[in-house]
Design an enzyme around this catalytic site. Structure first.
Site, short mmCIF file in Angstrom:
data_model
loop_
_atom_site.label_atom_id
_atom_site.label_comp_id
_atom_site.label_asym_id
_atom_site.label_seq_id
_atom_site.Cartn_x
_atom_site.Cartn_y
_atom_site.Cartn_z
N ARG A 175 0.84 -1.21 0.00
CA ARG A 175 0.00 0.00 0.00
C ARG A 175 0.87 1.26 0.00
NH1 ARG A 175 -3.66 -3.38 -0.49
NH2 ARG A 175 -5.18 -4.00 1.09
N GLU A 206 -14.52 -13.46 9.89
CA GLU A 206 -14.45 -12.89 8.54
C GLU A 206 -14.24 -13.98 7.49
OE1 GLU A 206 -11.35 -10.00 7.78
OE2 GLU A 206 -12.16 -9.51 5.82
N LYS A 263 -18.17 -10.56 9.71
CA LYS A 263 -17.63 -9.63 8.71
C LYS A 263 -17.67 -10.30 7.34
CE LYS A 263 -13.48 -6.91 7.65
NZ LYS A 263 -12.47 -6.03 8.20
N SER A 284 -14.90 -4.27 2.54
CA SER A 284 -15.15 -3.59 1.26
C SER A 284 -14.64 -4.41 0.08
CB SER A 284 -14.57 -2.17 1.25
OG SER A 284 -13.19 -2.16 1.49
N GLY A 285 -13.62 -5.22 0.28
CA GLY A 285 -13.21 -6.22 -0.70
C GLY A 285 -12.69 -5.71 -2.03
N GLY A 286 -12.27 -4.46 -2.10
CA GLY A 286 -11.74 -3.94 -3.36
C GLY A 286 -12.75 -3.06 -4.10
N ARG A 305 -9.54 -0.73 2.83
CA ARG A 305 -9.27 0.14 1.69
C ARG A 305 -10.32 1.22 1.50
NH1 ARG A 305 -8.43 -4.98 -2.05
NH2 ARG A 305 -9.68 -5.81 -0.35
C1 5MM Z 1 -6.81 -4.38 6.28
O1 5MM Z 1 -6.57 -5.50 5.46
C2 5MM Z 1 -6.69 -6.81 6.01
C3 5MM Z 1 -5.69 -7.60 5.22
O2 5MM Z 1 -4.74 -8.10 6.00
P1 5MM Z 1 -3.56 -9.02 5.34
O3 5MM Z 1 -2.41 -8.12 5.19
O4 5MM Z 1 -3.36 -10.07 6.37
O5 5MM Z 1 -4.06 -9.55 4.04
C4 5MM Z 1 -8.04 -7.45 5.70
O6 5MM Z 1 -8.29 -8.62 6.43
C5 5MM Z 1 -9.14 -6.50 5.96
O7 5MM Z 1 -9.34 -6.35 7.34
C6 5MM Z 1 -10.44 -6.94 5.32
O8 5MM Z 1 -10.25 -7.66 4.13
C7 5MM Z 1 -11.26 -5.72 5.01
O9 5MM Z 1 -10.49 -4.85 4.22
P2 5MM Z 1 -11.11 -4.30 2.87
O10 5MM Z 1 -10.00 -3.50 2.26
O11 5MM Z 1 -11.51 -5.50 2.08
O12 5MM Z 1 -12.29 -3.48 3.34
#
Ligand code: 5MM
Length: 335
Positions: free
Chosen positions: A31, A174, A216, A258-260, A289
């Site tokens: 990031r 999650e 989640k 949010s998943g991208g 994200r």
């Molecule tokens: C914040 O990103 C987390 C990812 O951690 P890793 O570095 O272990 O892959 C992730 O688990 C995050 O908490 C969730 O996917 C939600 O983030 P988004 O960006 O999908 O909202």
């Protein structure tokens, strides 16, 4: 009311949501490098602390998910969990140790981190955490997610959740069905339903108190490479249908990842879900994200500009909180 339920309510009620700032060092490095900033412990802390000290923490953010490095850091001698809780926000911690290749289904993943978890949880509780997170990942294709991946990840999530509740903390469950692929929204609905049902079978088997968890999940969306166009209303209808059918009613807090999705897309979809929701579930956000993207971009141009970065983050968090109450409109996006 149980202690766990009190923590759940503190995190997700009144339109509050969760800031997922638990990127592992590898992900955080990607990031930061994508916006031209060197990834080192100071820079990772500076960006995150800029968010943790913004005014939206008090008004919008009910919980922050931290990574192991951050929960042990301090700013001007003040520990990060203390900085977070001084605004009434609950500090949380990611406790899985990542998704690894699943034996006998090598294109799929199993999340690890159960060994020694009971001891690590004690340590995190002492450091101030009151909730935790564990993410299972599933991909969609003709043959995936396989029964093996669905069962093994559900089993790990349930063992994790039982240990977390034993330690006096709320587990975030999650199970993320990834957006990658060219599948339709209907296929996402079918696969996500299968994944969720198996998770709850295992959670019940392990005697997890369902009122004391936060789910989640992903929203129901077409794959990122599919050409299917769906409206926000269609996403909301399919997502609600899936969750109503697969999530037991004892669960009260549901915070989407949010998943991208783009920031405004993730906001609009959450808003629509809340507008047509007729269930007793609380639907809010647990975005990584979709809460941080614009703030990170702004910060990367001048890492001294704390106030400007906080303004960008405050706006995004405010939009998400309005969406968690079904009160967001596109016009409000214009600052
Ligand atoms: C914040 O990103 C987390 C990812 O951690 P890793 O570095 O272990 O892959 C992730 O688990 C995050 O908490 C969730 O996917 C939600 O983030 P988004 O960006 O999908 O909202």
């Amino acid at each position: 009311m149980s202690e766990l339920k009190i923590i759940v309510n503190k995190i997700v009620s009144s339109g509050k949501g969760i800031l997922a700032a638990d990127e592992s060092t590898g992900t955080m490095t990607k990031r930061l490098e994508s916006v031209g900033v060197e990834s080192n412990p100071d820079n990772r802390l500076n960006f995150r602390n800029t968010l943790f000290t913004s005014s939206a923490m008090k008004t919008c953010i009910g919980g922050v998910i931290l990574y192991d490095e951050t929960i042990r850091q301090a700013n001007n001698s003040k520990k990060i969990p203390e900085i977070i809780s001084q605004n009434g926000t609950v500090p949380g911690i990611k406790v899985d140790t990542g998704a690894k290749t699943l034996a006998n289904s090598i294109e799929e993943k199993i999340t690890e981190g159960l060994d020694g978890l009971r001891e690590r949880l004690k340590d995190y509780y002492t450091l101030g955490a009151r909730f935790t997170k564990w993410r299972g990942v599933y991909s969609i294709s003709d043959k995936y997610p396989s029964k093996l991946s669905i069962l093994s990840n559900a089993h790990a999530l349930a063992r994790y959740a039982a240990l977390v509740q034993e330690s006096g903390m709320v587990p975030i469950i999650e199970p993320e069905v990834l957006m990658d692929g060219s599948h339709s929204a209907e296929v996402c609905y079918k696969k996500t339903s299968e994944v969720l049902k198996k998770c709850f079978d295992e959670l019940v088997l392990f005697k997890v108190d369902l009122a004391g968890i936060i789910l989640k999940p992903n929203m129901i969306l077409p794959g990122a490479n599919s050409h299917q166009k769906v409206t926000s209303k269609e996403v909301a209808e399919l997502t609600l249908k899936c969750l109503k059918e697969s999530v037991p009613s004892e669960v009260s807090g549901i915070a989407f990842l949010s998943g991208g999705q783009e920031e405004t897309q993730a906001t609009e979809n959450l808003n629509q879900i809340n507008k047509i929701n007729k269930t007793n579930f609380i639907f809010t956000y647990s975005y990584g994200r979709a809460l941080q993207q614009s703030a990170l971009k702004h910060w990367s141009k001048n890492i001294e500009d704390i106030i400007g970065t906080q303004e960008v983050f405050n706006h995004r968090a405010k939009m998400c909180t309005l969406a968690a109450k079904g009160e967001w409109t596109k016009n409000l996006e214009k600052k």
